[in-house]
Design a protein around this motif. Structure first.
Motif, PDB file in Angstrom:
ATOM      1  N   ASN A  49     -10.047 -33.655 -56.290  1.00  0.00           N
ATOM      2  CA  ASN A  49      -9.094 -32.842 -55.541  1.00  0.00           C
ATOM      3  C   ASN A  49      -7.657 -33.107 -55.964  1.00  0.00           C
ATOM      4  OD1 ASN A  49     -10.938 -31.456 -53.886  1.00  0.00           O
ATOM      5  ND2 ASN A  49     -11.112 -33.204 -52.508  1.00  0.00           N
ATOM      6  N   MET A  50      -7.492 -33.838 -57.066  1.00  0.00           N
ATOM      7  CA  MET A  50      -6.150 -34.129 -57.564  1.00  0.00           C
ATOM      8  C   MET A  50      -5.638 -32.952 -58.383  1.00  0.00           C
ATOM      9  SD  MET A  50      -4.891 -37.289 -56.959  1.00  0.00           S
ATOM     10  CE  MET A  50      -4.000 -37.806 -58.418  1.00  0.00           C
ATOM     11  N   PRO A  51      -4.404 -32.501 -58.151  1.00  0.00           N
ATOM     12  CA  PRO A  51      -3.835 -31.418 -58.960  1.00  0.00           C
ATOM     13  C   PRO A  51      -3.284 -31.984 -60.265  1.00  0.00           C
ATOM     14  CG  PRO A  51      -2.266 -32.072 -57.277  1.00  0.00           C
ATOM     15  CD  PRO A  51      -3.498 -32.920 -57.068  1.00  0.00           C
ATOM     16  N   ASP A  52      -4.198 -32.446 -61.111  1.00  0.00           N
ATOM     17  CA  ASP A  52      -3.797 -33.165 -62.311  1.00  0.00           C
ATOM     18  C   ASP A  52      -4.756 -32.832 -63.453  1.00  0.00           C
ATOM     19  OD1 ASP A  52      -2.087 -35.692 -63.319  1.00  0.00           O
ATOM     20  OD2 ASP A  52      -4.141 -35.930 -64.014  1.00  0.00           O
ATOM     21  N   HIS A  53      -4.224 -32.488 -64.629  1.00  0.00           N
ATOM     22  CA  HIS A  53      -5.078 -32.160 -65.763  1.00  0.00           C
ATOM     23  C   HIS A  53      -5.965 -33.326 -66.166  1.00  0.00           C
ATOM     24  CE1 HIS A  53      -1.946 -28.937 -66.630  1.00  0.00           C
ATOM     25  NE2 HIS A  53      -3.080 -28.265 -66.602  1.00  0.00           N
TER      26      HIS A  53
END
Length: 275
Positions: A49-53
């Motif tokens: 759920n992390m907004p990270d590539h």
């Protein structure tokens, strides 16, 4: 002493190890019930759920002879349904480049030929010590409380919003006390200021999550918190360390003995808020 990385026959092995260590790092995180790990014949992914590539990875191992477009369409529809904001897509050697590129670009992914610089170091050549600020201490993360401090510092360093620190902690805590991990926190006069991480896999020592809070940069803390896992890996009998670096970070790593081995090319996707 001959640098083991100067042998051309080792170059392809090192490059393969860089990618294998990176992939295995993600798969290890997949033990957490708070992430989705799917291992398939054609596509494997780890989704958080992390907004990270970096924290959302899809690996394409091969394409089916028929139905490739439908396969990718189904995967992307699934990621959108999970409200995933960012992910990276890696294609392994042997996947038809032109074909996969056509499908991924059609789904809004962009190709990043130089997502990161692939680097490796002969651990026998790494310095035993470096100049460091007075009052700097590098401590291993061995408990949940210290891991929360580590995540807070890493979030500041990487620009992750504070609201996602608990998300990061919840899936990291399931893996980072595994024996393949060593996690380090830099403290300056007792205050947490920097982070690094070691992951042992594919026969090499992978370095991850090196960062400092903005006000602590430019003092040699990044180099010092990177050196700690390198020396630990050498003590455990590893000969090669690998990492993926930004252009800015690569300067620090070269001073530690890292050499360039090319670029990590990936496809990147970011879901817009109105999608």
């Amino acid at each position: 002493m001959q640098d083991i990385l100067s042998n051309f026959s080792a170059t392809e092995l090192v490059k393969a190890s860089i990618k294998a260590n990176w992939e295995n790092y993600h798969y290890c995180l997949g033990r957490s019930p708070n992430v989705e790990l799917s291992i398939g014949r054609y596509l494997t992914w780890l989704i958080t759920n992390m907004p990270d590539h970096f924290m959302n990875l899809v690996v394409c191992t091969q394409l089916p002879s028929e139905g490739a477009e439908e396969l990718i369409d189904s995967a992307m529809t699934h990621f959108r349904s999970l409200n995933i904001r960012k992910l990276s897509w890696l294609t392994q050697k042997g996947v038809p480049a032109t074909e996969i590129k056509k499908y991924l670009l059609a789904h809004g992914l962009t190709f990043s030929e130089s997502f990161a610089i692939e680097m490796a170091a002969d651990l026998r050549s790494v310095p035993d010590d470096l100049p460091r600020p007075i009052g700097l201490r590098i401590a291993p993360v061995v408990a949940g409380k210290t891991l929360r401090q580590w995540i807070h510092v890493a979030s500041i360093g990487f620009g992750v919003r504070e609201e996602f620190e608990k998300v990061w902690y919840d899936f990291f805590v399931e893996a980072v006390f595994d024996t393949r991990f060593r996690t380090y926190l830099a403290l300056l006069h007792g205050q947490p200021v920097g982070t690094s991480q070691l992951f042992l896999s594919a026969g090499v020592a992978g370095i991850y999550n090196v960062t400092c809070i903005p006000e602590a940069r430019g003092q040699g803390i990044g180099a010092a918190v990177t050196l700690a896992p390198l020396l630990a890996a050498r003590e455990m009998g590893y000969y090669i360390s690998i990492l993926q670096a930004s252009q800015q970070g690569s300067r620090v790593y070269r001073r530690l003995g890292f050499q360039d081995f090319g670029h990590l090319s990936v496809y990147l996707w970011e879901q817009k808020k109105d999608q």
